[in-house]
Enzyme design. Structure first.
Site, PDB file in Angstrom:
ATOM      1  N   HIS A 146       0.895  -1.146  -0.193  1.00  0.00           N
ATOM      2  CA  HIS A 146      -0.013  -0.084  -0.019  1.00  0.00           C
ATOM      3  C   HIS A 146       0.750   1.252  -0.086  1.00  0.00           C
ATOM      4  O   HIS A 146       0.267   2.267  -0.220  1.00  0.00           O
ATOM      5  CB  HIS A 146      -1.139   0.034   1.166  1.00  0.00           C
ATOM      6  CG  HIS A 146      -0.242   0.301   2.469  1.00  0.00           C
ATOM      7  ND1 HIS A 146      -0.220  -0.877   3.493  1.00  0.00           N
ATOM      8  CD2 HIS A 146      -0.135   1.380   3.112  1.00  0.00           C
ATOM      9  CE1 HIS A 146       0.509  -0.156   4.625  1.00  0.00           C
ATOM     10  NE2 HIS A 146       0.506   1.283   4.362  1.00  0.00           N
ATOM     11  N   ASP A 176       0.084  -7.569   1.356  1.00  0.00           N
ATOM     12  CA  ASP A 176       0.537  -6.151   1.522  1.00  0.00           C
ATOM     13  C   ASP A 176       2.087  -6.180   1.614  1.00  0.00           C
ATOM     14  O   ASP A 176       2.814  -5.340   2.488  1.00  0.00           O
ATOM     15  CB  ASP A 176      -0.105  -5.523   2.779  1.00  0.00           C
ATOM     16  CG  ASP A 176      -0.052  -3.804   2.619  1.00  0.00           C
ATOM     17  OD1 ASP A 176       0.327  -3.606   1.475  1.00  0.00           O
ATOM     18  OD2 ASP A 176      -0.262  -3.313   3.612  1.00  0.00           O
ATOM     19  N   ASN A 250       5.440   4.364   9.341  1.00  0.00           N
ATOM     20  CA  ASN A 250       6.244   3.009   9.581  1.00  0.00           C
ATOM     21  C   ASN A 250       5.824   2.075   8.851  1.00  0.00           C
ATOM     22  O   ASN A 250       6.628   0.932   8.515  1.00  0.00           O
ATOM     23  CB  ASN A 250       5.870   2.769  10.955  1.00  0.00           C
ATOM     24  CG  ASN A 250       6.509   3.152  12.094  1.00  0.00           C
ATOM     25  OD1 ASN A 250       6.268   4.073  13.080  1.00  0.00           O
ATOM     26  ND2 ASN A 250       8.129   2.942  12.041  1.00  0.00           N
ATOM     27  N   SER A 251       4.809   2.131   7.827  1.00  0.00           N
ATOM     28  CA  SER A 251       4.541   1.197   6.814  1.00  0.00           C
ATOM     29  C   SER A 251       5.793   0.588   6.351  1.00  0.00           C
ATOM     30  O   SER A 251       6.391   1.239   5.510  1.00  0.00           O
ATOM     31  CB  SER A 251       3.609   1.784   5.654  1.00  0.00           C
ATOM     32  OG  SER A 251       2.194   1.992   6.331  1.00  0.00           O
TER      33      SER A 251
END
Length: 500
Positions: A146, A176, A250-251
């Site tokens: 994402h 993801d 932080n993704s």
């Protein structure tokens, strides 16, 4: 992008960690409430990546690490691994919304909207930032899907100040996970290894490094709070839960164990709560990497069953003593399961010797197997144990799922025609959306149609369609054979192939 927790109380609380928006949102950093004591913090000097020691097993030993005031210091671990943690910056043009795709040509102008309103290239570009980590010294980076989905430009910044443009090698929306390749990287970049997330125990210490709110190289630490969390974000949920502080930005960043190995990729948080974050387990990522590197997409095994958990009540009604398994509630017509002889009310207990304890466990186990592979399914039928050999099919894209094309199949041809495709359940490539004014619309294609032949080539999947459309000569009138949903008969359509 939002998803929900099983509890209705938190129905809208769970969110995938969005790439932190650059600009005003990225600058609005909250402060600690006066009611809560401000945490103490140590600021460590940045260490250039070249000075970082190599990653080794048992890199960090709390028993011999430095301590201050009786508290073990994580500084040696941070110094060793932070050079491999990167910031991922993306730019993306605005995309035409699904509603705009359905507007006939000229309709936007009739409502007083500017020509081409909602199309690509109109309005400001979207900018965002997330995190990632280098897993190969040649410049291979893992991050969240994402973060880079729909990105037109990706730029990766290292802890030592160097920056590289990057291309998306592969991505898997259902877990993801995305894989990047840095352009022009020197080949000796700092890298961190993937560890064994299955070896983690609840209570083990973990550490996160990332880019929350644009604050590069932020470090937080905590413990593993829970394992195998199903947060209903997708069909393969098996998240690690941690109380290490993770936030938007932080993704895609790493969750480390105390040996400097990445055991998870930080992905989701519970909005409005503290100490509840979720990471994709490293063992799952390791299972996806070969396909992501080779083709850029993940193809999953498929049985073609509708299954549910075996509950005590169902076990009693079926006359079983077993308390764990997946009950077959339905068998898709023509599916691998039907061809192998699976029936409704069968209770699947293992696949290739791996125990199946729930419906979700069966879904995950089969999804990690290669399509066309032959597997042994153990089951209970009428209280008697049986085993069947099943040749797995390829999991089709479900309603609303985005189809990701392999790298060896050009995605540009369907885009040039102005059509979006997904794999059809019974074979072929189904039209999901048609761009107003495009060659596809002028040729009479509409959403719902299933493309079964391009020229002389039969079409069994989106990959087939992309390859056939790519091979078509620009300016040619391409003959297509299509099938309407629920109909066995086919229709002919002619579409002019635009210039490349």
């Amino acid at each position: 992008m939002a998803c929900s927790l099983p509890s209705r109380r938190f129905l809208s609380a769970l969110v995938l960690l969005p790439a932190a928006t650059l600009g005003a949102c990225g600058q609005a950093i909250g402060t600690a409430s006066a009611a809560s004591p401000a945490p103490t913090a140590q600021v460590a000097a940045a260490v250039p990546a070249q000075a970082a020691p190599p990653i080794q097993k048992a890199l960090f030993n709390p028993a011999v690490a430095g301590s201050q005031g009786g508290i073990t210091s994580l500084a040696p671990l941070v110094d060793a691994v932070k050079g491999a943690v990167v910031n991922v910056e993306v730019r993306a043009r605005p995309r035409r919304s699904a509603a705009m795709q359905r507007l006939p040509p000229g309709m936007a102008e009739r409502f007083g909207l500017p020509p081409g309103f909602g199309g690509e290239g109109n309005g400001p570009a979207r900018q965002g930032a997330g995190s990632g980590f280098i897993i190969d010294a040649s410049g291979i980076v893992l991050t969240n899907n994402h973060v880079v989905e729909d990105a037109d430009q990706v730029r990766v910044k290292l802890d030592d100040g160097r920056a590289f443009d990057a291309e998306v090698m592969g991505r898997d929306p259902l877990t993801d996970v995305a894989l990047l390749k840095l352009k022009g990287a020197p080949g000796n970049l700092p890298a961190v290894p993937l560890g064994d997330s299955d070896a983690l125990r609840v209570g083990d210490a973990v550490m996160a490094i990332g880019n929350p709110f644009g604050l590069a190289s932020s470090v937080s630490a905590g413990i593993l709070s829970a394992r195998a969390r199903d947060i209903q974000a997708g069909p393969y949920d098996e998240f690690l839960q941690t109380d290490a502080a993770i936030n938007p930005g932080n993704s895609g960043g790493p969750l480390f164990n105390m040996q400097g190995e990445v055991v998870g990729m930080n992905t989701a948080i519970v909005g409005g709560a503290t100490g509840i974050g979720f990471a994709v387990p490293s063992k799952l990522i390791q299972a996806l990497l070969p396909q992501l590197k080779e083709t850029g997409v993940v193809r999953r095994g498929w049985l073609g069953l509708a299954v549910q958990d075996l509950t005590p009540d169902l076990a009693r009604a079926l006359g079983l003593e077993a308390m764990k398994g997946a009950v077959v509630a339905g068998v898709n017509r023509g599916s691998p399961g039907e061809r192998a002889g699976l029936r409704e009310e069968d209770v699947i207990t293992s696949v290739n010797g791996k125990p199946v304890e729930s419906a979700g466990g069966l879904t995950r186990a089969v999804a990690l197997l290669q399509p066309d592979s032959r597997v042994k399914v153990n089951l209970l039928r009428g209280g008697k144990a049986q085993s069947l050999d099943v040749t797995l099919g390829t999991r089709p894209a479900q309603n609303g799922e985005q189809e990701v094309l392999p790298r060896n199949a050009s995605a540009s041809a369907p885009r040039r025609l102005g059509v979006q495709l997904s794999d059809a359940r019974d074979g072929g490539a189904q039209v999901v959306a048609v761009e107003p004014g495009s060659p596809a619309e002028r040729g009479g294609l509409v959403p719902g149609m299933v493309l079964v032949q391009v020229g002389d080539q039969k079409i069994a999947s989106v990959s087939d369609a992309a390859q056939a459309l790519t091979a078509a000569k620009p300016g040619a009138a391409l003959l297509l054979r299509v099938r309407m949903p629920g109909s066995e008969s086919t229709l002919l359509r002619a579409v002019e192939v635009p210039e490349r």
